[in-house]
Design an enzyme around this catalytic site. Structure first.
Site, short mmCIF file in Angstrom:
data_model
loop_
_atom_site.label_atom_id
_atom_site.label_comp_id
_atom_site.label_asym_id
_atom_site.label_seq_id
_atom_site.Cartn_x
_atom_site.Cartn_y
_atom_site.Cartn_z
N ARG A 37 45.41 29.08 47.85
CA ARG A 37 45.50 29.32 46.40
C ARG A 37 46.22 28.18 45.68
O ARG A 37 45.94 27.90 44.51
CB ARG A 37 46.22 30.64 46.12
CG ARG A 37 45.31 31.83 46.41
CD ARG A 37 46.00 33.13 46.20
NE ARG A 37 45.02 34.21 46.22
CZ ARG A 37 45.33 35.49 46.29
NH1 ARG A 37 46.59 35.85 46.33
NH2 ARG A 37 44.39 36.41 46.30
N LYS A 198 36.06 51.79 52.19
CA LYS A 198 35.79 52.97 51.37
C LYS A 198 34.66 52.80 50.38
O LYS A 198 34.59 51.79 49.67
CB LYS A 198 37.06 53.34 50.59
CG LYS A 198 38.22 53.76 51.47
CD LYS A 198 39.44 53.98 50.61
CE LYS A 198 40.59 54.57 51.43
NZ LYS A 198 41.78 54.71 50.60
N GLY A 352 39.23 38.67 48.39
CA GLY A 352 39.87 39.66 49.27
C GLY A 352 39.59 39.41 50.75
O GLY A 352 39.66 38.28 51.23
N GLY A 375 40.26 42.09 43.69
CA GLY A 375 40.13 43.15 42.70
C GLY A 375 39.43 42.69 41.44
O GLY A 375 38.58 43.39 40.88
#
Length: 397
Positions: A37, A198, A352, A375
């Site tokens: 990053r 999920k 992610g 996200g």
């Protein structure tokens, strides 16, 4: 709508307050253990320095709950930035206040200041306007280059834009361009590969992309909710039982919209999520035995996915195919990463865990774009309006 970028403004002799995403892992030795990053933000920082600006950097690190916590200090990040950039980087161990004002006053053209972790101040995550104003008063221009926080309305990325003009850095610009393309104007065939644990995390993406994609390939633990919804036996695999009706509804919607949903046909199963345990391949139409759980897609599924991806012009991938952190269950994720890397069209990896996986396999440079925000990229793909992008000034027509 195109956003103003750092290239659209005159930076000469200006003070620039730049929101970057230096939320990086710090190792036990107190040093930065993965600087992806930091290096991603370097082009914007160096450009501002070359254009004779004074650069004040803001970032968060971890979740320190609005007060000072030494383990989340940005001091090691400042040292690392200085070492890899060759710039004159000075660390200020305060978020706001007299010491910060003094340090800014002493800056010369080309200097870089990194202030302490923005989340050490309770006002940061509340988008406190007093805090935002105090930061805005240090500079002439706000540059937002932190796509990873674009889905959050915080003082450092959104609040400052209420007081001084906000423009996009190069990283933010690239994220907006690529995610815009795959969300609103993809070339077809358009294939979306979804994994992760999920279904509930991906509902918005699935619903939005059912209107755009030609095929959806589903792996990861979320596949078992879909398989169970079809009446298949999934053993002890992770299932969201309260989402079975939703999974059925998604499968019906896909049929109505003529979008092909490709589900795995086999899985690598084990009795524990551990390295070195006994594992075997289960044919999913025969079901998974009790006490066994699916932890990766199997070899037949890899072939099925390869066939499905063959003529793709646009591919978006979000979420691993299995527990890729453990070598025994990394095969499916690696195979998918390699097949997407060979595609000639636009390939976007949605941040992610998927970004972590392609980094693990050394394939980051093989795709059109690897997003820096998990996200944020998910919410963009859902078609949501992100506050950290909305607050950047629009280009005039």
């Amino acid at each position: 709508m195109k956003k103003l970028t750092i290239k659209d403004i005159d930076l000469s002799n200006k003070a620039v307050i730049m929101r970057v995403d230096f939320n990086v892992p710090i190792g036990k030795d107190g040093k930065v253990s993965d600087d992806t990053r930091i290096t991603a933000a370097l082009p914007t920082i160096k450009y501002a320095v070359e254009k004779k600006a004074k650069v004040i950097l803001l970032s968060h690190l971890g979740r320190p709950k609005g007060s000072f916590d030494p383990k989340y200090s940005l001091k090691p990040v400042a040292e690392h930035l200085k070492n890899i950039s060759g710039l004159n980087v000075v660390f200020v161990p305060h978020v706001v206040g007299e010491e910060v004002k003094e340090a800014v006053k002493n800056m010369k053209v080309g200097d870089v200041l990194l202030l302490e972790n923005t989340r050490f101040h309770p006002g940061e995550e509340k988008n406190d306007q007093e805090l935002a104003k105090a930061w805005a008063e240090l500079a002439d221009i706000h540059v937002n280059d932190a796509f990873g926080t674009a889905h959050r309305a915080h003082a450092s990325n959104v609040g400052i834009a209420n007081f001084i003009p906000s423009v996009a850095g190069f990283l933010m610009e690239k994220e907006i361009d690529f995610l815009n393309k795959v969300t609103y104007e993809p070339d077809h065939p358009y294939i979306v590969v979804l994994g992760g644990a999920k279904v509930s995390d991906k509902i918005g993406v699935i619903t939005n992309l059912l209107n755009k994609a030609d095929k959806l390939l589903i792996g990861g633990a979320m596949m078992f909710t879909f398989l169970k919804a079809q009446g298949l036996k999934v053993g002890s695999s992770l299932v969201e039982n309260d989402k079975l009706d939703l999974a059925k509804r998604i499968l019906e919607q896909a049929k109505e919209k003529k979008v092909e949903i490709v589900l795995p046909v086999d899985a690598i199963v084990a009795q524990k999520i551990e390295a070195g345990v006994e594992k075997k391949t289960a044919d999913l139409k025969d079901g998974i035995d009790d006490g066994w759980m699916g932890l990766d897609i199997g070899p037949k599924t890899i072939k099925v996915f390869e066939e499905a991806l063959k003529n793709a012009k646009t591919v978006v991938w979000n979420g691993p195919m299995g527990v890729f952190e453990i070598e025994d269950f990394a095969g499916g994720t690696k195979a998918v990463a390699e097949m997407i890397a060979k595609i000639k069209g636009t390939t976007v990896i949605g941040g992610g865990d998927s970004a972590a996986a392609v980094a693990k396999f050394g394939l980051e440079s093989a795709y059109s774009h690897v997003s820096t925000g998990g996200g944020a990229s998910l919410e963009f793909l859902e078609g949501k309006d992100l506050p950290g992008i909305r607050s950047i000034a629009d280009k005039k027509k």
